[in-house]
Design a protein around this motif. Structure first.
Motif, PDB file in Angstrom:
ATOM      1  N   GLY A 120      12.620  80.461 -25.723  1.00  0.00           N
ATOM      2  CA  GLY A 120      13.271  80.287 -27.003  1.00  0.00           C
ATOM      3  C   GLY A 120      14.288  79.168 -26.890  1.00  0.00           C
ATOM      4  N   ARG A 121      15.546  79.481 -27.252  1.00  0.00           N
ATOM      5  CA  ARG A 121      16.603  78.490 -27.155  1.00  0.00           C
ATOM      6  C   ARG A 121      17.549  78.788 -26.002  1.00  0.00           C
ATOM      7  N   LEU A 122      17.077  79.527 -25.012  1.00  0.00           N
ATOM      8  CA  LEU A 122      17.812  79.737 -23.769  1.00  0.00           C
ATOM      9  C   LEU A 122      17.066  78.988 -22.668  1.00  0.00           C
ATOM     10  N   THR A 123      17.753  78.116 -21.958  1.00  0.00           N
ATOM     11  CA  THR A 123      17.122  77.369 -20.882  1.00  0.00           C
ATOM     12  C   THR A 123      17.972  77.447 -19.632  1.00  0.00           C
ATOM     13  N   TYR A 150      17.849  83.959 -15.063  1.00  0.00           N
ATOM     14  CA  TYR A 150      18.794  83.659 -13.993  1.00  0.00           C
ATOM     15  C   TYR A 150      18.356  84.272 -12.668  1.00  0.00           C
ATOM     16  N   LEU A 151      17.991  85.539 -12.697  1.00  0.00           N
ATOM     17  CA  LEU A 151      17.606  86.217 -11.458  1.00  0.00           C
ATOM     18  C   LEU A 151      16.332  85.614 -10.872  1.00  0.00           C
ATOM     19  N   GLU A 152      15.425  85.165 -11.735  1.00  0.00           N
ATOM     20  CA  GLU A 152      14.215  84.504 -11.267  1.00  0.00           C
ATOM     21  C   GLU A 152      14.552  83.185 -10.565  1.00  0.00           C
ATOM     22  N   ILE A 153      15.468  82.432 -11.149  1.00  0.00           N
ATOM     23  CA  ILE A 153      15.876  81.150 -10.549  1.00  0.00           C
ATOM     24  C   ILE A 153      16.559  81.381  -9.200  1.00  0.00           C
ATOM     25  N   VAL A 154      17.479  82.331  -9.128  1.00  0.00           N
ATOM     26  CA  VAL A 154      18.186  82.609  -7.877  1.00  0.00           C
ATOM     27  C   VAL A 154      17.201  83.012  -6.788  1.00  0.00           C
ATOM     28  N   ALA A 155      16.266  83.890  -7.128  1.00  0.00           N
ATOM     29  CA  ALA A 155      15.277  84.342  -6.144  1.00  0.00           C
ATOM     30  C   ALA A 155      14.388  83.192  -5.688  1.00  0.00           C
ATOM     31  N   GLY A 156      14.199  82.173  -6.549  1.00  0.00           N
ATOM     32  CA  GLY A 156      13.403  81.021  -6.152  1.00  0.00           C
ATOM     33  C   GLY A 156      14.158  80.067  -5.244  1.00  0.00           C
ATOM     34  N   LEU A 157      15.475  80.090  -5.332  1.00  0.00           N
ATOM     35  CA  LEU A 157      16.294  79.214  -4.493  1.00  0.00           C
ATOM     36  C   LEU A 157      16.585  79.818  -3.125  1.00  0.00           C
ATOM     37  N   ILE A 158      16.752  81.156  -3.083  1.00  0.00           N
ATOM     38  CA  ILE A 158      17.183  81.805  -1.844  1.00  0.00           C
ATOM     39  C   ILE A 158      16.780  83.279  -1.908  1.00  0.00           C
ATOM     40  N   ASP A 159      16.452  83.848  -0.773  1.00  0.00           N
ATOM     41  CA  ASP A 159      16.260  85.289  -0.694  1.00  0.00           C
ATOM     42  C   ASP A 159      17.609  85.944  -0.976  1.00  0.00           C
ATOM     43  N   PRO A 160      17.758  86.700  -2.066  1.00  0.00           N
ATOM     44  CA  PRO A 160      19.068  87.272  -2.403  1.00  0.00           C
ATOM     45  C   PRO A 160      19.711  88.051  -1.264  1.00  0.00           C
ATOM     46  N   ASN A 161      18.895  88.665  -0.384  1.00  0.00           N
ATOM     47  CA  ASN A 161      19.465  89.427   0.728  1.00  0.00           C
ATOM     48  C   ASN A 161      20.164  88.544   1.747  1.00  0.00           C
ATOM     49  N   LYS A 162      19.924  87.227   1.674  1.00  0.00           N
ATOM     50  CA  LYS A 162      20.575  86.303   2.591  1.00  0.00           C
ATOM     51  C   LYS A 162      21.919  85.784   2.060  1.00  0.00           C
ATOM     52  N   ILE A 163      22.255  86.142   0.820  1.00  0.00           N
ATOM     53  CA  ILE A 163      23.549  85.735   0.260  1.00  0.00           C
ATOM     54  C   ILE A 163      24.633  86.621   0.862  1.00  0.00           C
ATOM     55  N   ASP A 164      25.603  85.985   1.526  1.00  0.00           N
ATOM     56  CA  ASP A 164      26.672  86.735   2.188  1.00  0.00           C
ATOM     57  C   ASP A 164      27.814  87.076   1.250  1.00  0.00           C
ATOM     58  N   TYR A 165      28.140  86.132   0.340  1.00  0.00           N
ATOM     59  CA  TYR A 165      29.319  86.313  -0.509  1.00  0.00           C
ATOM     60  C   TYR A 165      28.985  86.008  -1.972  1.00  0.00           C
ATOM     61  N   LEU A 166      29.539  86.811  -2.861  1.00  0.00           N
ATOM     62  CA  LEU A 166      29.529  86.522  -4.288  1.00  0.00           C
ATOM     63  C   LEU A 166      30.989  86.326  -4.702  1.00  0.00           C
ATOM     64  N   ILE A 167      31.341  85.083  -5.011  1.00  0.00           N
ATOM     65  CA  ILE A 167      32.713  84.773  -5.416  1.00  0.00           C
ATOM     66  C   ILE A 167      32.827  84.955  -6.916  1.00  0.00           C
ATOM     67  N   VAL A 168      33.705  85.855  -7.333  1.00  0.00           N
ATOM     68  CA  VAL A 168      33.913  86.141  -8.750  1.00  0.00           C
ATOM     69  C   VAL A 168      35.200  85.438  -9.179  1.00  0.00           C
ATOM     70  N   SER A 201      26.102  84.906 -14.467  1.00  0.00           N
ATOM     71  CA  SER A 201      25.855  84.365 -15.797  1.00  0.00           C
ATOM     72  C   SER A 201      25.969  85.471 -16.831  1.00  0.00           C
ATOM     73  N   HIS A 202      25.708  85.104 -18.061  1.00  0.00           N
ATOM     74  CA  HIS A 202      25.741  86.035 -19.187  1.00  0.00           C
ATOM     75  C   HIS A 202      24.526  86.971 -19.126  1.00  0.00           C
ATOM     76  N   ARG A 203      24.714  88.193 -19.625  1.00  0.00           N
ATOM     77  CA  ARG A 203      23.655  89.194 -19.599  1.00  0.00           C
ATOM     78  C   ARG A 203      22.383  88.710 -20.292  1.00  0.00           C
ATOM     79  N   LYS A 204      22.505  87.872 -21.320  1.00  0.00           N
ATOM     80  CA  LYS A 204      21.314  87.428 -22.061  1.00  0.00           C
ATOM     81  C   LYS A 204      20.378  86.583 -21.193  1.00  0.00           C
ATOM     82  N   PHE A 205      20.894  86.053 -20.048  1.00  0.00           N
ATOM     83  CA  PHE A 205      20.068  85.236 -19.159  1.00  0.00           C
ATOM     84  C   PHE A 205      19.516  86.041 -17.976  1.00  0.00           C
ATOM     85  N   GLU A 206      19.594  87.356 -18.060  1.00  0.00           N
ATOM     86  CA  GLU A 206      19.267  88.205 -16.919  1.00  0.00           C
ATOM     87  C   GLU A 206      17.939  87.818 -16.248  1.00  0.00           C
ATOM     88  N   GLU A 207      16.862  87.822 -16.985  1.00  0.00           N
ATOM     89  CA  GLU A 207      15.550  87.576 -16.389  1.00  0.00           C
ATOM     90  C   GLU A 207      15.435  86.153 -15.848  1.00  0.00           C
TER      91      GLU A 207
END
Length: 583
Positions: free
Chosen positions: A14-17, A76-94, A68-74
């Motif tokens: 749609g209009r989310l990229t 965003y998570l797909e992009i992150v998983a394509g860049l890196i195995d999420p289990n290899k992420i050591d830190y999430l800086i908020v 990111s915003h909740r509306k990008f859930e699917e």
């Protein structure tokens, strides 16, 4: 999975990229573009959509900066998983916990349960209340560093109130990237990653500053001072394009605008002890209450403050709030003595014991301030247990009381007593005309978690038929305002013309911070848990779907879920005003 570069089209739903761009070696920006968003958290309208920017840093250890915003859930998570195995992420800086940046923290935890969440003390506390699940955490303070390896040394810079009480900035000493979340951002949605065209985005940059950063100009100046010696090559903002080509000009604009704003604003100096009890957490809530009245707040740690810094801040402040430190802290004791020496009798004071167990006693200090002639904006707040929602609301209401005293009540104080403020005339004929708009009288009641609140309202109207909806104007200074956000529920109680004076008198009185609004009033719970007034003529249960900024008020639109009339033959009491520039 398609990994995008700066010059390739974005994945579109749609209009989310979503667009990914390598902005430095082993550093990737994940830009979620929301092309059609027209309003942002009801605070202001958007002309060019917005973006939510997240960043992946890959050293020997891997860090994700914000989500990111909740509306990008699917997406965003797909992009992150394509860049890196999420289990290899050591830190999430908020950087801060506002939902547009932390909306997918829980999802990341599900993918990487061993991840360590990095944030300020207040951010971690907020997340504990939001997530309701255990997680590994690392609390960081200004100046502390986190080594990711391969020369990626992350330094954290405290930036409270920009524009959230828990905000931190993160600087990577290897790449020269400063991750700023909301700070220096703008709501501007565009395929261009960077700020190449200065003139095209300058107006949006200023608009964003005016709406979000301007109200906290002194906090902006404090943040600019903390980053002044950093060699910044890129400002990785949380919204809009990243700043790279005109960094000096952008930062200088923040400096110029904030200096101008700080000259005219009313200031509250809020002193706390960062590592003691619940001092910092409660101080932030008190500061938020002050901010609701348009008063600026500057927070300073008693355990690290320089004497000259304390003297300068106290000399500029109209109000002083102190969250009591440990009686064994030599530095904090010296700071308290500096405050006592610098205050004057035109200032207001508020004191808070925050539950460390060995607090500096509040009442001897209170007596000293009273002897010096300072006005006590609210009674001392004593909180010894772990603070919950009620304690947070108590502090927020105390902050609002101080802000109202400084902006309104102090102007009408005569002979040491509070009086009704003298209303400044705007236009006598216009005032009379506005006053001819008649309204009913209503009581808004609500309950959210542990907190109950209520207000007398007259600016109420039916706003729609399909769906059935009502609109209510609520002053931004009202204590109930924080419980009237989108998704919140309340009861609209209608007052009858033959039985309204007792309820009106009760809810018109000024309540002390944290006071029970319903003491002595007969109520029973609605299906949405809000109190229904037993003596009301009618009631309606409502759910808020949107808010609109109308200057000193929010106009809140709500759908009506159910309702009932107690006496079909009785009439609503009608409220008439002679002039239209106050209630």
């Amino acid at each position: 999975m398609v990994i995008l570069t700066e010059n390739t089209p974005a994945i579109n739903v749609g209009r989310l990229t979503v667009q990914t761009v390598e902005i430095a070696h082993n550093t990737t920006a994940i830009r979620c573009l929301d092309w059609d968003r027209e309003r942002f958290d009801v605070e202001f309208g958007l002309r060019n959509g917005t973006t939510y920017n997240s960043f992946l840093i890959q050293g020997e250890k891997i860090a994700l900066v914000d989500t990111s915003h909740r509306k990008f859930e699917e997406l965003y998570l797909e992009i992150v998983a394509g860049l890196i195995d999420p289990n290899k992420i050591d830190y999430l800086i908020v950087s801060h916990t506002e939902p547009d940046h932390s909306g997918l923290v829980k999802d990341i935890l599900q993918l990487a349960p061993e991840i360590t969440i990095v944030g300020s003390r207040v951010a971690i506390q907020f997340l504990e209340n939001m997530l309701h699940q255990p997680f590994k955490s690392l609390l960081v303070k200004s100046g502390e560093r986190l080594d990711l390896g391969n020369d990626h040394q992350l330094e954290f810079i405290s930036a409270p109130n920009l524009h959230w009480p828990d905000t931190i900035l993160t600087y990577d000493h290897k790449t020269g990237i400063l991750y700023t979340c909301d700070v220096f951002g703008m709501h501007y949605c565009d395929d261009h990653t960077y700020d190449e065209n200065f003139s095209m985005i300058e107006e949006d940059f200023k608009y964003y500053y005016d709406c979000l950063m301007g109200p906290n100009a002194r906090s902006v100046l404090a943040a600019l001072k903390r980053i002044a010696n950093l060699e910044i090559k890129t400002v990785a903002t949380g919204h809009g394009p990243l700043l790279k080509h005109h960094i000096h000009q952008w930062l200088n604009k923040y400096l110029t605008w904030s200096l101008e704003q700080a000259k005219t604003e009313i200031l509250v100096a809020l002193f706390y002890a960062e590592d003691y009890g619940y001092s910092e957490h409660l101080a932030h809530h008190l500061g938020l209450g002050c901010n609701k009245t348009g008063v600026a707040v500057e927070l300073i740690d008693l355990n690290s403050a320089e004497p000259q810094e304390v003297r300068e801040l106290v000399s500029q402040a109209s109000g002083i709030v102190i969250a009591m430190p440990s009686q064994y802290s030599v530095t904090a004791q010296a700071a308290l003595n500096t405050i006592l020496a610098a205050v004057h009798q035109k200032q207001s004071i508020g004191l808070l014991e925050s539950g460390g167990g060995e607090d500096e006693p509040v009442y001897p200090l209170r007596n000293k301030f009273q002897e010096l002639g300072l006005f006590e904006a609210f009674p001392p707040i004593l909180i010894k247990e772990t603070p919950g929602e009620r304690a947070e609301q108590l502090c927020a209401e105390a902050g609002t009381d101080m802000g109202q005293w400084l902006t309104r009540d102090r102007q009408s104080r005569a002979g040491g007593d509070r009086t009704i403020k003298k209303i400044k005339s705007i236009n006598s004929e216009l005032e009379k005309a506005l006053g001819r708009i008649s309204t009913g009288l209503y009581i808004i009641t609500t309950k959210k978690g542990e907190i109950e609140s209520a207000m007398l309202a007259s600016w109420v109207t039916q706003a729609s038929l399909k769906p059935l909806g009502v609109a209510i104007a609520v002053s931004k200074e009202r204590a109930i305002e924080s419980l009237m956000k989108r998704g919140d529920r309340f009861v609209l109680n209608v007052l009858g013309e033959d039985n309204y004076q007792g309820l009106m008198k009760h809810f018109l009185k000024r309540f002390a911070p944290g006071a029970d609004r319903f003491e002595g009033v007969k109520t029973y719970p609605a299906s949405n848990n809000s109190p229904i007034l037993a003596d009301a003529l009618a009631y309606m249960e409502c759910e808020i779907t949107s808010r609109m900024d109308c200057g000193d008020h929010w106009v809140i639109y709500s759908t009506v879920q159910t309702g009932r009339v107690a006496n079909v033959n009785a009439l609503t009491t009608v409220h008439h005003r002679k002039i239209g520039n106050h209630y």
